[in-house]
Scaffold this motif. Sequence first.
Motif, PDB file in Angstrom:
ATOM      1  N   ARG A 155      13.023 -30.616 -19.713  1.00 31.08           N
ATOM      2  CA  ARG A 155      12.674 -29.389 -20.631  1.00 31.08           C
ATOM      3  C   ARG A 155      13.571 -29.286 -21.864  1.00 31.08           C
ATOM      4  NH1 ARG A 155      11.629 -23.858 -17.470  1.00 31.08           N
ATOM      5  NH2 ARG A 155      11.002 -23.210 -19.589  1.00 31.08           N
ATOM      6  N   HIS A 205      13.654  -8.710 -13.684  1.00 30.94           N
ATOM      7  CA  HIS A 205      13.676 -10.056 -13.366  1.00 30.94           C
ATOM      8  C   HIS A 205      14.728 -10.240 -12.003  1.00 30.94           C
ATOM      9  CE1 HIS A 205      14.585 -14.492 -14.577  1.00 30.94           C
ATOM     10  NE2 HIS A 205      15.875 -14.265 -14.592  1.00 30.94           N
ATOM     11  N   ARG A 248      12.348 -14.805 -19.551  1.00 27.19           N
ATOM     12  CA  ARG A 248      12.307 -15.283 -20.799  1.00 27.19           C
ATOM     13  C   ARG A 248      12.347 -14.155 -21.800  1.00 27.19           C
ATOM     14  NH1 ARG A 248       8.748 -19.398 -19.086  1.00 27.19           N
ATOM     15  NH2 ARG A 248       7.031 -18.232 -20.143  1.00 27.19           N
ATOM     16  N   HIS A 282      23.149 -19.805 -18.022  1.00 26.54           N
ATOM     17  CA  HIS A 282      21.957 -19.616 -16.665  1.00 26.54           C
ATOM     18  C   HIS A 282      20.558 -20.456 -17.194  1.00 26.54           C
ATOM     19  CE1 HIS A 282      19.492 -17.205 -14.014  1.00 26.54           C
ATOM     20  NE2 HIS A 282      18.883 -16.975 -14.913  1.00 26.54           N
TER      21      HIS A 282
HETATM   22  C1  HEM Z   1      20.695 -11.191 -18.798  1.00 25.21           C
HETATM   23  C2  HEM Z   1      20.480 -11.651 -17.889  1.00 25.21           C
HETATM   24  C3  HEM Z   1      19.299 -12.843 -17.500  1.00 25.21           C
HETATM   25  C4  HEM Z   1      18.780 -13.586 -18.395  1.00 25.21           C
HETATM   26  C5  HEM Z   1      18.560 -13.596 -19.779  1.00 25.21           C
HETATM   27  C6  HEM Z   1      17.954 -14.348 -17.736  1.00 25.21           C
HETATM   28  C7  HEM Z   1      17.099 -15.453 -18.225  1.00 25.21           C
HETATM   29  C8  HEM Z   1      16.372 -16.189 -17.737  1.00 25.21           C
HETATM   30  C9  HEM Z   1      15.516 -17.360 -18.320  1.00 25.21           C
HETATM   31  C10 HEM Z   1      15.229 -17.683 -19.572  1.00 25.21           C
HETATM   32  C11 HEM Z   1      15.056 -18.048 -17.309  1.00 25.21           C
HETATM   33  C12 HEM Z   1      14.161 -19.206 -17.533  1.00 25.21           C
HETATM   34  C13 HEM Z   1      12.813 -18.831 -17.397  1.00 25.21           C
HETATM   35  C14 HEM Z   1      11.848 -20.172 -17.646  1.00 25.21           C
HETATM   36  O1  HEM Z   1      12.154 -21.109 -16.861  1.00 25.21           O
HETATM   37  O2  HEM Z   1      10.953 -20.272 -18.399  1.00 25.21           O
HETATM   38  C15 HEM Z   1      15.395 -17.620 -16.227  1.00 25.21           C
HETATM   39  C16 HEM Z   1      15.046 -17.966 -14.595  1.00 25.21           C
HETATM   40  C17 HEM Z   1      15.532 -17.416 -13.484  1.00 25.21           C
HETATM   41  N1  HEM Z   1      16.484 -16.565 -13.327  1.00 25.21           N
HETATM   42 FE1  HEM Z   1      17.411 -15.326 -14.940  1.00 25.21          FE
HETATM   43  N2  HEM Z   1      18.124 -14.185 -16.464  1.00 25.21           N
HETATM   44  C18 HEM Z   1      19.050 -13.279 -16.326  1.00 25.21           C
HETATM   45  C19 HEM Z   1      19.670 -12.809 -15.066  1.00 25.21           C
HETATM   46  C20 HEM Z   1      19.204 -13.294 -13.650  1.00 25.21           C
HETATM   47  C21 HEM Z   1      19.648 -12.724 -12.434  1.00 25.21           C
HETATM   48  C22 HEM Z   1      20.473 -11.324 -12.392  1.00 25.21           C
HETATM   49  C23 HEM Z   1      19.180 -13.374 -11.548  1.00 25.21           C
HETATM   50  C24 HEM Z   1      19.271 -13.248  -9.995  1.00 25.21           C
HETATM   51  C25 HEM Z   1      20.224 -13.569  -9.449  1.00 25.21           C
HETATM   52  C26 HEM Z   1      18.306 -14.408 -12.245  1.00 25.21           C
HETATM   53  C27 HEM Z   1      17.624 -15.483 -11.501  1.00 25.21           C
HETATM   54  C28 HEM Z   1      16.863 -16.207 -12.060  1.00 25.21           C
HETATM   55  C29 HEM Z   1      15.951 -17.176 -11.321  1.00 25.21           C
HETATM   56  C30 HEM Z   1      15.708 -17.375  -9.822  1.00 25.21           C
HETATM   57  C31 HEM Z   1      15.279 -18.029 -12.265  1.00 25.21           C
HETATM   58  C32 HEM Z   1      14.083 -19.074 -12.067  1.00 25.21           C
HETATM   59  C33 HEM Z   1      14.643 -20.377 -11.846  1.00 25.21           C
HETATM   60  C34 HEM Z   1      13.458 -21.468 -11.469  1.00 25.21           C
HETATM   61  O3  HEM Z   1      12.369 -21.415 -12.182  1.00 25.21           O
HETATM   62  O4  HEM Z   1      13.853 -21.894 -10.749  1.00 25.21           O
HETATM   63  N3  HEM Z   1      18.232 -14.285 -13.635  1.00 25.21           N
HETATM   64  N4  HEM Z   1      16.025 -16.456 -16.213  1.00 25.21           N
END
Ligand code: HEM
Lengths: 319, 235
Positions: free
Chosen positions: B171, B89, B47, B162
């Motif tokens: 949500r 992250h 986030r 994403h």
């Molecule tokens: C610019 C890059 C990225 C941004 C802005 C971003 C942003 C976010 C956001 C906003 C969330 C949700 C948080 C929530 O549920 O409140 C999230 C969750 C997640 N992101 Fe990213 N992310 C990025 C890159 C990545 C990368 C490279 C990975 C890994 C391969 C990744 C894996 C995950 C995972 C596993 C979750 C959790 C999903 C869950 O709660 O089931 N993200 N990300």
Amino acid sequence: MLIRHAPRYRSSEITPEAVYLSRRAFMAGAAALTLLPGEADAAPPPPVDRLPPLKAAPHPTYRHTDPVTKIESAVTYNNFYEFGVDKEDPSRNAGTLRPRPWNVVVEGLVRKPKTFDIDELLKIAPLEERIYSLRCVEGWSMIIPWIGVPLSALLKRVEPTGNAKYVEFYTLVDPEQMPAQKKGLFSWSSLDWPYVEGLRLDEAQHPLTLLTAGMYGRVLPNQNGAPVRVVIPWKYGFKSAKSIVKIRLVADEPKTAWNKAQPNEYGFYSNVNPTVPHPRWSQATERRIGEFRRRETKMFNGYGEVASLYSGMDLKKFI
Amino acid sequence: MTRRTRIAVKVAVWTACLTPLALLGWRAVSDDLTANPIDFITDWLGRWTMRLLLASLALTPVRILTGWGWPIAFRRLLGLFAFFHGTLHFGVWIVVDHYFAWARMGEDILKRPYITVGVTALVLMVPLALTSTAGMIRRLGGRNWNRLHRLVYVTAVLAVLHFMWLAKTGRIEQYLYALIVAVVLGVRVAAAARRMVARSSPRGPRTGPPDPRTLGEVEGTSASPRTRGAPRAID
Ligand code: HEM
């Protein structure tokens, strides 16, 4: 959201009444300032150490080799959309639920339909304590000591007719008690209420299926589905309907809440199956709450004895 | 802006950018990371990656709409902080969530669209972070540097995808971020369209080479008279 802190329970914590009451007043005041639907009326449920104990004989075989999950995790990390979509929401908001008095209507294709008072319902068979694994479709799991009676005992009591093929479970609809059932802006609602779940009759009659009224030696906390829920340990957690007010026997496959919301993601069967990914994520592994490394998810969540219910069915198709 | 104000603003921005990690640390020491700390930390960092990214992207629209040029000076800093949180992250996902299970992670990156776009979003930020120094800006030249850094728009769109693809049904937060991205990119598009109209009219405002003072901005935004006198970078 203003309320970020769920009331947290430590095993050592015994909450003095005054503290509990003042905290409650504070939460209600803070909640009144929020704009999200229903939050303003929410109140935290009582601490679990104040819930009445519930006596039950440990089941001789339905135990688990893994250690039981800490109670504070099991009562603060819940999916119960009637109280909000975040995992901490139920433990913050479920104080408005009134689990007594409570009736459960059992009706539909049965010879002896009946409305049970909750305490009467729990006397249809001796209460048993069973330690089951709970696998959430989101990829985490817990080991929980449940207390209840086999659902089959209730079904036998009402005598399903020959046409009964499925069982439907209905969760309470009452926005006063379940604040997140209130409609938000643009009449937004996270799910279509009532929350309906269902099983095939033979699944419902399987000895593992537990009509559940307690956990960790006490009555069910509100946030875990008080006063009565089902637990079907070989299926993803959302199949285990909570705060049940009605059980109906029907001829056709029920339209279930999550299936209606996302038909391609949540099938009617939803058996735990590491080889069938959720359309958006893998189901091959899970995180056991309280552990660091992921575990391999087991077919039917380790309850292989149910496999015969599905012989001849392609479980990649009947998801 | 006086030197003292500039220093004060700089301290405030750095403090703001470090607060999310400080709060996370505070929650960790006070045992307040929920029953599923790994998920909580991942979500927290995700986030904040998103918020810092959007903050860095919001500065140009702020200037277009209000004429305030000075916040632009912090765009690179905010972008770098976004990248830093994104790296953490990703790092948590690799080290803590999957504990170096490379085969599983590879499969997720290829098969799970929300992971695919998340990784792409972050990878696209790598060249931007590497070229964020004053020396690299000089080496590349303002025009090339600006062109390269438009990649951040792709990152923003992928980051929103994403979030939309991982968010569970019910949500709504993800739509809010989608809306913000639409606005911060939309304002740029609208401004660019106005410029094109102005340029194609016979008395277009200017046709000269890009103004070196607006280095690190979208090419041509300096054509808007309100943005004259953009600040020196102070980051
Ligand atoms: C610019 C890059 C990225 C941004 C802005 C971003 C942003 C976010 C956001 C906003 C969330 C949700 C948080 C929530 O549920 O409140 C999230 C969750 C997640 N992101 Fe990213 N992310 C990025 C890159 C990545 C990368 C490279 C990975 C890994 C391969 C990744 C894996 C995950 C995972 C596993 C979750 C959790 C999903 C869950 O709660 O089931 N993200 N990300």
